[in-house]
Design a protein around this motif. Structure first.
Motif, PDB file in Angstrom:
ATOM      1  N   ARG A   1       6.188  -6.734  -3.138  1.00 36.33           N
ATOM      2  CA  ARG A   1       6.880  -6.622  -4.390  1.00 36.33           C
ATOM      3  C   ARG A   1       7.748  -8.045  -4.724  1.00 36.33           C
ATOM      4  O   ARG A   1       8.846  -8.157  -4.159  1.00 36.33           O
ATOM      5  CB  ARG A   1       7.864  -5.483  -4.122  1.00 36.33           C
TER       6      ARG A   1
ATOM      7  N   SER B   1      11.777   3.972  -5.541  1.00 34.18           N
ATOM      8  CA  SER B   1      11.318   3.209  -6.600  1.00 34.18           C
ATOM      9  C   SER B   1      10.275   2.312  -6.336  1.00 34.18           C
ATOM     10  O   SER B   1      10.264   1.157  -6.850  1.00 34.18           O
ATOM     11  CB  SER B   1      12.359   2.383  -7.446  1.00 34.18           C
ATOM     12  N   GLY B   2       9.515   2.894  -5.127  1.00 37.65           N
ATOM     13  CA  GLY B   2       8.129   1.943  -4.716  1.00 37.65           C
ATOM     14  C   GLY B   2       8.701   0.775  -3.740  1.00 37.65           C
ATOM     15  O   GLY B   2       7.783   0.203  -3.646  1.00 37.65           O
TER      16      GLY B   2
ATOM     17  N   GLU C   1       4.791  -7.265 -10.453  1.00 40.59           N
ATOM     18  CA  GLU C   1       3.802  -6.123 -10.613  1.00 40.59           C
ATOM     19  C   GLU C   1       4.200  -5.212 -11.902  1.00 40.59           C
ATOM     20  O   GLU C   1       5.368  -4.410 -11.881  1.00 40.59           O
ATOM     21  CB  GLU C   1       3.930  -5.652  -9.259  1.00 40.59           C
ATOM     22  N   SER C   2       3.479  -5.087 -12.865  1.00 42.26           N
ATOM     23  CA  SER C   2       3.936  -4.634 -14.016  1.00 42.26           C
ATOM     24  C   SER C   2       4.036  -3.228 -13.995  1.00 42.26           C
ATOM     25  O   SER C   2       4.763  -2.632 -14.726  1.00 42.26           O
ATOM     26  CB  SER C   2       2.516  -4.972 -15.087  1.00 42.26           C
ATOM     27  N   SER C   3       3.385  -2.575 -13.065  1.00 41.82           N
ATOM     28  CA  SER C   3       3.401  -1.062 -13.026  1.00 41.82           C
ATOM     29  C   SER C   3       4.508  -0.666 -12.133  1.00 41.82           C
ATOM     30  O   SER C   3       4.952   0.757 -11.968  1.00 41.82           O
ATOM     31  CB  SER C   3       2.042  -0.646 -12.389  1.00 41.82           C
ATOM     32  N   GLN C   4       5.344  -1.614 -11.716  1.00 43.93           N
ATOM     33  CA  GLN C   4       6.546  -1.378 -10.616  1.00 43.93           C
ATOM     34  C   GLN C   4       7.709  -1.064 -11.481  1.00 43.93           C
ATOM     35  O   GLN C   4       8.224  -2.073 -12.188  1.00 43.93           O
ATOM     36  CB  GLN C   4       6.537  -2.412  -9.581  1.00 43.93           C
ATOM     37  N   GLU C   5       8.322  -0.065 -11.222  1.00 43.01           N
ATOM     38  CA  GLU C   5       9.618   0.127 -12.021  1.00 43.01           C
ATOM     39  C   GLU C   5      10.935  -0.606 -11.354  1.00 43.01           C
ATOM     40  O   GLU C   5      10.331  -0.851 -10.246  1.00 43.01           O
ATOM     41  CB  GLU C   5      10.023   1.793 -11.867  1.00 43.01           C
TER      42      GLU C   5
END
Length: 220
Positions: free
Chosen positions: A132, A158-159, A91-95
């Protein structure tokens, strides 16, 4: 003074304040160079109000997304530099999730696993319930060691939904060990914080680490 297992506790006769502690068996002493079981200073934690907060800014009483306040830090050392796993996601937006290898995380199935057992292609559970998917894992060195605890033992870092506990000890046993600490914190309205500013060296932290390591050794 009094003894409990391999721990000798020296107290003031009048105030009963703990003055010093000695560990008779050095093999069970919680040393500073033990494998870290925490998060680095710049890892972000999700709060109940939807905001994010860095681990090194988190404090007692902060209410996490689970709805429970932080009542204890089993590690809180801003100066330590340690190795962590940096887990990147598709997922590109996930740090990335930066976490110690033995810390527990949730797979999307709800299964608790250690971070070191996670592989590329595995799907972890996001803090909001979404997937994730692991795209890569590397080892990094980071500043700070932080391990906050809340009732229920879950927090979004971190999500990703993470446990407050580690693979070295059953979460159920860890909750039992921390129950007196949580009780004191709750009954005092958060005014009694067992640990102090430098929790990594506090007597509560050392007792918790000593007992948990002994129980972990006896479980094998």
């Amino acid at each position: 003074f009094f003894m409990t297992g391999d721990i000798v506790v020296f107290t003031d006769d009048e105030t009963h304040q703990i003055l010093a502690m000695r560990f008779n068996d050095t093999s069970d002493r919680p040393a500073d160079d033990d494998d870290p079981v925490c998060f680095p200073a710049d890892a972000t934690v999700e709060l109940h109000n939807g905001q994010q907060k860095r681990m090194d800014q988190l404090d007692y009483g902060d209410v996490l997304a689970c709805g429970a306040p932080v009542f204890f830090f089993s590690h809180r050392d801003p100066h330590a530099v340690s190795s962590f796993l940096s887990i990147a996601f598709k997922e590109s937006s996930q740090e990335p999730l930066v976490i110690s290898s033995s810390h527990l995380v949730y797979k999307r199935t709800g299964q608790l696993v250690s971070a070191q057992s996670v592989g590329v292609g595995d799907t972890l559970l996001g803090s909001e319930g979404g997937p994730r998917t692991v795209a890569g894992i590397e080892q990094v060195r980071k500043m700070g060691l932080y391990s906050p605890h809340v009732a229920g033992g879950k927090m979004g870092v971190s999500g990703v939904l993470c446990s407050c506990y580690t693979a070295s000890l059953s979460p159920h046993v860890a909750r039992v060990l921390l129950w007196p600490v949580r009780l004191v914190y709750t009954l005092s309205g958060g005014t009694i914080r067992l640990g102090g500013l430098q929790d990594h060296g506090s007597w509560v932290h050392r007792v918790y680490r000593c007992i948990s390591r002994r129980l972990a050794l006896n479980s094998y």
